[in-house]
Write a protein that holds these residues in place. Structure first.
Motif, PDB file in Angstrom:
ATOM      1  N   LYS A   1      18.596 -29.682  -2.802  1.00  0.00           N
ATOM      2  CA  LYS A   1      19.065 -28.724  -1.807  1.00  0.00           C
ATOM      3  C   LYS A   1      18.427 -28.978  -0.433  1.00  0.00           C
ATOM      4  N   THR A   2      17.190 -29.501  -0.450  1.00  0.00           N
ATOM      5  CA  THR A   2      16.468 -29.633   0.821  1.00  0.00           C
ATOM      6  C   THR A   2      17.193 -30.559   1.792  1.00  0.00           C
TER       7      THR A   2
ATOM      8  N   ASP B   1      15.280 -20.441   1.875  1.00  0.00           N
ATOM      9  CA  ASP B   1      15.112 -21.198   0.639  1.00  0.00           C
ATOM     10  C   ASP B   1      14.651 -20.260  -0.472  1.00  0.00           C
ATOM     11  N   GLU B   2      15.022 -20.603  -1.695  1.00  0.00           N
ATOM     12  CA  GLU B   2      14.641 -19.805  -2.865  1.00  0.00           C
ATOM     13  C   GLU B   2      14.903 -18.330  -2.595  1.00  0.00           C
TER      14      GLU B   2
ATOM     15  N   GLY C   1       9.872 -24.572  -5.847  1.00  0.00           N
ATOM     16  CA  GLY C   1      10.130 -25.573  -4.841  1.00  0.00           C
ATOM     17  C   GLY C   1       9.247 -26.802  -4.747  1.00  0.00           C
TER      18      GLY C   1
HETATM   19 MG    MG Z   1      13.852 -26.561  -3.238  1.00  0.00          MG
END
Ligand code: MG
Ligand code: ADP
Length: 679
Positions: A292-293, A387-388, A541
């Motif tokens: 995803k990053t 994120d997350e 992560g």
């Molecule tokens: Mg991640």
């Protein structure tokens, strides 16, 4: 509680406070208060007919009253029923006036559970009436959840009053009700409070038409409120972004890998969003390790190319720092400036960074949600990446949203939201899925080991390290005491270090300063530390591809999504076999057994999330449980799939054609909860 309601119902302050505790603030709230269960006082039974263990209503005459003192003071009444059978009533607490009331030859009606007692059949603390008419209740008696100081009788009377004065008009069109076999609102409400025993016993409660109607209404309200939120956002006009892909193409060429098809597809969806003239609100779901990053980075570049700033928000300092390092690596060659706002910076540094952000010296700013709390100002913020996202509670998500009203939002989550949930709570969000892992990953092998075999695990980890790999060692989550968790973590570290003096063992936990944490993580990344003992801070992560073994102690205590996240920390390198070793302590409860079975059998985040939802329920899943916001009272999104579909389509129609119905319906169901449900 609402003032008008209090007046209308003629309630004292004390009573209305009690009602507020039950979240009963308006007439509509009270009318829609669901009984916990019902008692059947609609028919008389006799001792001969009654089933032992069930609650029955029996009429009889007291033939003897006795106070006994062994084992402790109690009142025993001997009763003869209408067919001259004998049973007993036992009261462990009683008042002097009850002795006067329950004298010999008094006729009574008792409602309670019939059990086998010392002298024969008996009831303990039944509901006893000494004055009653021949007429029985025509309906079942509702028993409501209540708080101390508010008796069933009082609550029942209040609800009865509320039902008589509240507006129970049906707002929904007849045709809709007929077509979908929904009964009218008023009958539904009345029969929830006062069910007709005939019907009640003949229908599965879940298929009960009254409940069905209320479930539908509730889901409809929820869909309508989501629909309104989405519509409002789409009205917010934005200029379209104009990106050239010059930066993103350079980054793509510099990568050591090709994007997966899933990544390409998702990027395409995001590009389309950015070209719209209203804000993007997209959730990117991708299992741990799905990449995803890089999608986030490429999205950021498109916005930067168009001349705007980007903010990236991570749930922990550790993760924010990792992103900072990663983005710097990617963006430095492009001459783009990355800012990091961290808890470890001193005030002066922070102020300076903030100054530079508002002056537009940075293209992208990375931090934790402090970024929002501290109200960092931007020169021209146009995209927030979260994120997350599932790690932020409902309330936090709310503030992110209010803050980001005008900007594009990309939320990323490794906890896939089951479809029913996303339809319910994320209905105002567009969802993309990274449904493919990068190639050459070998799936993580999950191994269950019981606590007594822990030494084998230690030796195994050592062996792996000697082969050049690295190991995470996660210590038990001790919810009751953070201090205790810290002690066990430090002890584990010391024991392992003593046992294996020739390897470097690191320790990371939540109490460390963030620069200390950052140092340890960077040492681990560079393989200066081979084994990292950690609390669950490393759960989300963290990306260290050479780490191939994850050991989790007391794994039986952890939730499914947490286990899956932790397991996702390994198996990130190409062609490296990885394992996740779950140490558990017996005896296991049923839920613990179930969780371990699910995590052992499945590597698929979607499947695990589905099971998690079944085990835990949506409240906890959404992080809403702590906040005490009631989610759904009637409907159950695991079961009421059909109704949810129907509610969704109905909501779309009503929003288009009948704003007045929408308003009335929402006023009834969500007078002030609207914003909460728009997670
Ligand atoms: Mg991640
Ligand atoms: P997550 O989705 O869990 O956030 P990351 O973005 O951290 O996953 O990516 C996990 C690892 O996979 C990183 O090391 C990243 O560089 C790598 N990766 C991402 N995309 C690809 C790809 N298309 N091919 C190979 N490796 C990739």
């Amino acid at each position: 509680m609402d003032k008008d309601t209090r007046k209308q119902l003629n309630l004292s302050n004390a009573t209305s406070d009690k009602l507020s505790k039950l979240h009963l603030n308006t007439l509509a709230d009270i009318v829609l208060y669901l009984p916990l269960r019902y008692e059947d006082e609609t028919r008389l039974s006799t001792i001969n007919q009654a089933t032992i263990g069930s609650s029955v209503l029996i009429e009889g005459t007291i033939i003897k009253q006795a106070v006994q003192y062994r084992p402790r003071k109690q009142l025993l009444l001997q009763i003869k029923d209408t067919q001259n059978s004998i049973f007993f009533i036992r009261l462990f607490h009683f008042y002097p006036n009850q002795l006067k009331q329950y004298t010999e030859n008094t006729k009574i009606r008792a409602f309670g559970e019939l059990k086998r007692g010392f002298y024969g059949l008996e009831m303990t603390h039944p509901k006893i009436k000494t004055q009653f008419s021949d007429q029985l209740n025509p309906y079942l008696t509702p028993i409501y959840p209540t708080v101390s100081g508010l008796s069933q009788n009082t609550l029942r009377t209040i609800i009865e009053n509320a039902l008589s004065i509240a507006d129970l008009e049906d707002f929904l069109p007849d045709s809709l009700l007929k077509k979908n076999e929904l009964i009218d609102f008023k009958s539904a409400v009345l029969s929830i409070h006062y069910p007709n025993p005939e019907r009640y016993y003949h229908e599965e409660f879940n298929q009960n038409p009254a409940l069905k109607r209320l479930k539908f209404d509730e889901l409809l309200a929820q869909q309508l409120s989501m629909g309104l939120i989405k519509a409002k956002r789409n009205e917010t006009k934005k200029h379209q972004l104009n990106f050239s892909n010059k930066f993103s193409n350079i980054l793509l060429q510099s990568l050591s890998f090709e994007l997966t098809n899933a990544q390409k597809k998702v990027l395409h969806e995001i590009e389309e969003d950015l070209r719209q003239n209203h804000p993007m609100h997209r959730l990117l779901q991708g299992d741990v390790g799905s990449g995803k990053t890089i999608v986030a980075a490429l999205t950021a570049l498109k916005v930067i190319e168009s001349g705007y700033q980007v903010a990236v928000i991570a749930p922990t300092e550790l993760l924010a720092e990792q992103h900072f390092n990663q983005f710097q690596k990617w963006f430095d060659p492009l001459n783009l400036k990355v800012a990091w706002l961290s808890g470890s910076q001193n005030k002066k540094q922070k102020e300076q960074t903030k100054q530079e952000i508002v002056q537009g010296q940075y293209h992208i700013v990375i931090g934790t949600h402090a970024l929002i709390q501290e109200d960092v100002k931007f020169q021209n913020l146009e995209l927030i990446i979260i994120d997350e996202q599932h790690r932020f509670g409902v309330n936090q998500r709310l503030s992110l949203k209010q803050k980001g009203k005008e900007v594009h939002q990309l939320m990323m989550s490794a906890t896939p939201i089951p479809r029913t949930l996303s339809m319910t709570y994320f209905a105002d969000v567009d969802v993309s899925a990274l449904d493919e892992l990068p190639p050459n990953r070998t799936p993580v092998k999950t191994i269950l080991v019981s606590e007594p075999r822990r030494e084998e695990v230690e030796n195994f980890a050592y062996h792996k390290i000697k082969q050049g790999r690295q190991v995470y060692w996660v210590c038990p989550l001790i919810e009751e005491s953070e201090a205790l968790q810290l002690t066990t973590t430090i002890e584990t570290h010391d024991t392992l270090q003593k046992k294996f003096p020739d390897i470097n063992i690191g320790l990371v936990h939540g109490r460390l300063q963030s620069d200390e944490k950052a140092q340890i993580m960077s040492d681990f990344k560079e393989n200066k530390i081979q084994l990292l003992v950690a609390t669950t801070v490393i759960e989300v992560g963290i990306n260290v591809p050479n780490a191939s073994t994850m050991v989790i102690e007391h794994s039986e205590r952890m939730g499914l999504s947490q286990l899956h996240q932790l397991r996702g920390r390994v198996g990130r390198g190409e062609n490296i076999t990885s394992e996740c070793i779950l140490i558990y302590k017996t005896p296991l409860s049923d839920v613990e057994k179930l969780r371990l079975k699910v995590i052992y059998e499945s590597n698929d985040g979607f499947e695990i999330a589905k099971q998690d939802l079944m085990i835990r329920g949506p409240g906890e899943f959404l992080g809403a449980k702590q906040s005490g916001i009631p989610l759904l009272r009637f409907a159950n999104i695991n079961e009421d799939w059909d109704l949810l579909e129907l509610a969704k389509h109905t909501a779309q129609d009503l929003l288009k054609t009948s704003p007045e119905i929408v308003e009335k319906h929402l006023n009834r169901w969500l007078p002030d909860k609207e914003t909460y449900l728009g997670v």
